[in-house]
Design a protein around this motif. Structure first.
Motif, PDB file in Angstrom:
ATOM      1  N   SER A 138       0.807  -1.225   0.000  1.00  0.00           N
ATOM      2  CA  SER A 138       0.000   0.000   0.000  1.00  0.00           C
ATOM      3  C   SER A 138       0.839   1.273   0.000  1.00  0.00           C
ATOM      4  N   ASN A 139       2.151   1.130   0.041  1.00  0.00           N
ATOM      5  CA  ASN A 139       3.029   2.309   0.073  1.00  0.00           C
ATOM      6  C   ASN A 139       3.287   2.794  -1.358  1.00  0.00           C
ATOM      7  N   THR A 140       2.216   3.246  -1.987  1.00  0.00           N
ATOM      8  CA  THR A 140       2.296   3.719  -3.367  1.00  0.00           C
ATOM      9  C   THR A 140       1.508   5.026  -3.477  1.00  0.00           C
ATOM     10  N   PHE A 182      -6.447   5.846   7.181  1.00  0.00           N
ATOM     11  CA  PHE A 182      -5.001   5.819   7.379  1.00  0.00           C
ATOM     12  C   PHE A 182      -4.417   4.509   6.863  1.00  0.00           C
ATOM     13  N   LEU A 183      -3.297   4.601   6.167  1.00  0.00           N
ATOM     14  CA  LEU A 183      -2.519   3.413   5.813  1.00  0.00           C
ATOM     15  C   LEU A 183      -1.725   2.974   7.032  1.00  0.00           C
ATOM     16  N   ARG A 184      -1.458   1.686   7.104  1.00  0.00           N
ATOM     17  CA  ARG A 184      -0.699   1.169   8.255  1.00  0.00           C
ATOM     18  C   ARG A 184       0.754   1.627   8.146  1.00  0.00           C
ATOM     19  N   GLY A 185       1.237   2.367   9.136  1.00  0.00           N
ATOM     20  CA  GLY A 185       2.595   2.913   9.095  1.00  0.00           C
ATOM     21  C   GLY A 185       3.571   2.243  10.038  1.00  0.00           C
ATOM     22  N   PHE A 186       3.053   1.366  10.934  1.00  0.00           N
ATOM     23  CA  PHE A 186       3.957   0.735  11.894  1.00  0.00           C
ATOM     24  C   PHE A 186       3.411  -0.615  12.336  1.00  0.00           C
ATOM     25  N   LYS A 187       4.292  -1.397  12.907  1.00  0.00           N
ATOM     26  CA  LYS A 187       3.923  -2.639  13.582  1.00  0.00           C
ATOM     27  C   LYS A 187       4.340  -2.537  15.051  1.00  0.00           C
ATOM     28  N   TYR A 188       3.714  -3.339  15.875  1.00  0.00           N
ATOM     29  CA  TYR A 188       4.126  -3.449  17.271  1.00  0.00           C
ATOM     30  C   TYR A 188       5.159  -4.564  17.404  1.00  0.00           C
ATOM     31  N   LEU A 189       6.202  -4.308  18.157  1.00  0.00           N
ATOM     32  CA  LEU A 189       7.058  -5.382  18.634  1.00  0.00           C
ATOM     33  C   LEU A 189       6.842  -5.431  20.144  1.00  0.00           C
ATOM     34  N   ILE A 190       6.060  -6.395  20.565  1.00  0.00           N
ATOM     35  CA  ILE A 190       5.729  -6.536  21.982  1.00  0.00           C
ATOM     36  C   ILE A 190       6.788  -7.426  22.633  1.00  0.00           C
ATOM     37  N   GLN A 196      -1.838   6.174  -1.285  1.00  0.00           N
ATOM     38  CA  GLN A 196      -1.710   7.406  -0.503  1.00  0.00           C
ATOM     39  C   GLN A 196      -2.790   8.407  -0.903  1.00  0.00           C
ATOM     40  N   SER A 197      -3.076   8.480  -2.198  1.00  0.00           N
ATOM     41  CA  SER A 197      -4.125   9.359  -2.682  1.00  0.00           C
ATOM     42  C   SER A 197      -5.498   8.900  -2.190  1.00  0.00           C
ATOM     43  N   LYS A 198      -5.733   7.572  -2.238  1.00  0.00           N
ATOM     44  CA  LYS A 198      -7.011   7.020  -1.767  1.00  0.00           C
ATOM     45  C   LYS A 198      -7.221   7.294  -0.280  1.00  0.00           C
ATOM     46  N   ALA A 199      -6.138   7.172   0.516  1.00  0.00           N
ATOM     47  CA  ALA A 199      -6.249   7.388   1.957  1.00  0.00           C
ATOM     48  C   ALA A 199      -6.677   8.817   2.274  1.00  0.00           C
ATOM     49  N   LEU A 200      -6.154   9.765   1.517  1.00  0.00           N
ATOM     50  CA  LEU A 200      -6.535  11.160   1.722  1.00  0.00           C
ATOM     51  C   LEU A 200      -7.940  11.442   1.182  1.00  0.00           C
ATOM     52  N   GLN A 201      -8.240  10.863   0.041  1.00  0.00           N
ATOM     53  CA  GLN A 201      -9.537  11.098  -0.600  1.00  0.00           C
ATOM     54  C   GLN A 201     -10.699  10.574   0.238  1.00  0.00           C
ATOM     55  N   HIS A 202     -10.504   9.380   0.833  1.00  0.00           N
ATOM     56  CA  HIS A 202     -11.579   8.731   1.590  1.00  0.00           C
ATOM     57  C   HIS A 202     -11.364   8.798   3.106  1.00  0.00           C
ATOM     58  N   ASN A 203     -10.360   9.565   3.536  1.00  0.00           N
ATOM     59  CA  ASN A 203     -10.139   9.850   4.962  1.00  0.00           C
ATOM     60  C   ASN A 203      -9.923   8.598   5.814  1.00  0.00           C
TER      61      ASN A 203
END
Length: 374
Positions: free
Chosen positions: A329-331, A344-352, A335-342
């Motif tokens: 999804s890092n394209t 968020f794309l996943r930007g991180f993972k948890y390392l627990i 990115q345009s779709k995320a802004l257009q439809h409000n």
């Protein structure tokens, strides 16, 4: 390659006379990166003096009984001199001009530049080519981990074409923080074998399982029923499915077939947690890499749900935010779709990060906080 080892006024004599260059656990990962015939320089932090050149006679070694400072410096390299040992005073000035830190991994070009300075020649111009930033990842000191590549060094770690391949730098950081050479690391959901490759290079024992193995050194087993004895593992690393968003294989018992919206998904992963707890030693550490899910307008906090389940069996150590890179999804389109439809794309993972502890009682914190007047 080239390396700058450090000493103080207390340790300089021992190191120059014995030609044994020990370092503390904090820099053990750098010592293990050394190969025979690599160039070594010695930098006295107290006197700001650089000595060299030396050549490594051995690869990096580990000996917890090394005599220097009662075993507090167990990682070392045996070196040999290359002609006369040269001495450079006010070394920090010259290192700064070259753009080199003693913590860096030097390329052959960087070695030649440093040799030139030691020989009293004209100081070469600063050059980014003096440092190999990809030879080994850093050991991170904060809870935000970001490294631009899936692998590092000269040999591949896992298969970067494998769906959801694990970033190698995560395993590298975990084993250098929580294990020592010879310890046993377990990966019960091994995927393409990234954990195996990192552990072998860093001289840890490793055992890896997967419900559908992708290579010969991965044993076929279900992570909910590991063929291991109780209490034998020093570190566990798990990069589990985050739901049914990735097709790993067609095995009917693959947990990755269950949607993250169903409670059954977490019930099955909890069985993995119980099994990992069984095979771990007291005080052993588990690192669980997991991401949240957003699909068709529905957000599922997968990481928080996994954390809640883990704390039923383990004592929390910390949670690290791992920056996601190279995902589908890092394209510009997404990115345009995320802004257009409000959304968020996943930007991180948890390392627990948690540990096995039989004394899981709340600790009383007696902390004197600083308060500032406004």
């Amino acid at each position: 390659m080239g390396f700058i080892f450090v000493c103080t006024d207390k340790s300089e004599k021992y190191m120059l006379e014995s030609l044994t260059f020990p370092q503390s656990k904090a820099y053990g990962h750098r010592v293990f990166a050394v190969k025979p015939e690599d160039y070594i320089f010695l930098y006295n932090l107290d006197s700001d003096t650089l000595y060299g050149p030396f050549l490594a006679e051995t690869e990096g070694q580990y000996d917890p009984n090394l005599e220097l400072f009662e075993g507090k410096y167990p990682y070392y390299v045996k070196v040999k001199t290359v002609g006369e040992i040269k001495k450079l005073k006010n070394a920090s000035i010259f290192l700064s001009k070259l753009g080199i830190s003693w913590r860096d991994y030097l390329t052959n070009k960087g070695v030649r530049a440093l040799l030139s300075v030691l020989e009293g020649k004209t100081v070469p111009k600063k050059d980014e080519g003096y440092i190999d930033k990809d030879y080994r990842p850093p050991i991170f000191s904060t809870t935000l981990w970001d490294y631009p590549k899936q692998s590092y060094g000269t040999t591949p770690k896992g298969n970067n074409k494998y769906p959801g391949v694990t970033p190698a730098f995560i395993i590298y950081n975990l084993i250098w923080r929580y294990t020592k050479p010879g310890d046993l690391v377990l990966d019960p959901m091994a995927g393409s074998g990234t954990t195996i490759d990192v552990c072998k290079e860093e001289r840890r024992r490793v055992i890896a399982f997967d419900i559908v193995p992708t290579r010969k050194d991965i044993i076929q087993a279900d992570a909910r029923a590991l063929p291991l004895k109780d209490g034998i593992v020093d570190l566990v690393f798990i990069d589990s499915p985050y739901g049914d968003n990735i097709k790993y294989n067609d095995h009917p018992r693959n947990i990755g077939h269950i949607p993250a919206t169903e409670e059954r998904f977490y019930d099955e992963l909890e069985k993995v947690m119980v099994e990992c707890n069984r095979v771990m030693k007291e005080g052993a550490v588990l690192g669980w890499l997991i991401g949240d899910q957003w699909a068709k307008g529905v957000f599922v906090p997968v990481g928080l749900k996994i954390y809640e389940r883990l704390t039923k069996y383990f004592e929390p150590i910390d949670i690290v935010c791992v920056v996601r890179r190279n995902q589908a999804s890092n394209t510009p389109f997404w990115q345009s779709k995320a802004l257009q439809h409000n959304f968020f794309l996943r930007g991180f993972k948890y390392l627990i990060i948690v540990k096995k502890s039989s004394k899981r009682k709340p600790k009383e914190l007696n902390i004197k906080w600083n308060f500032y007047e406004r």
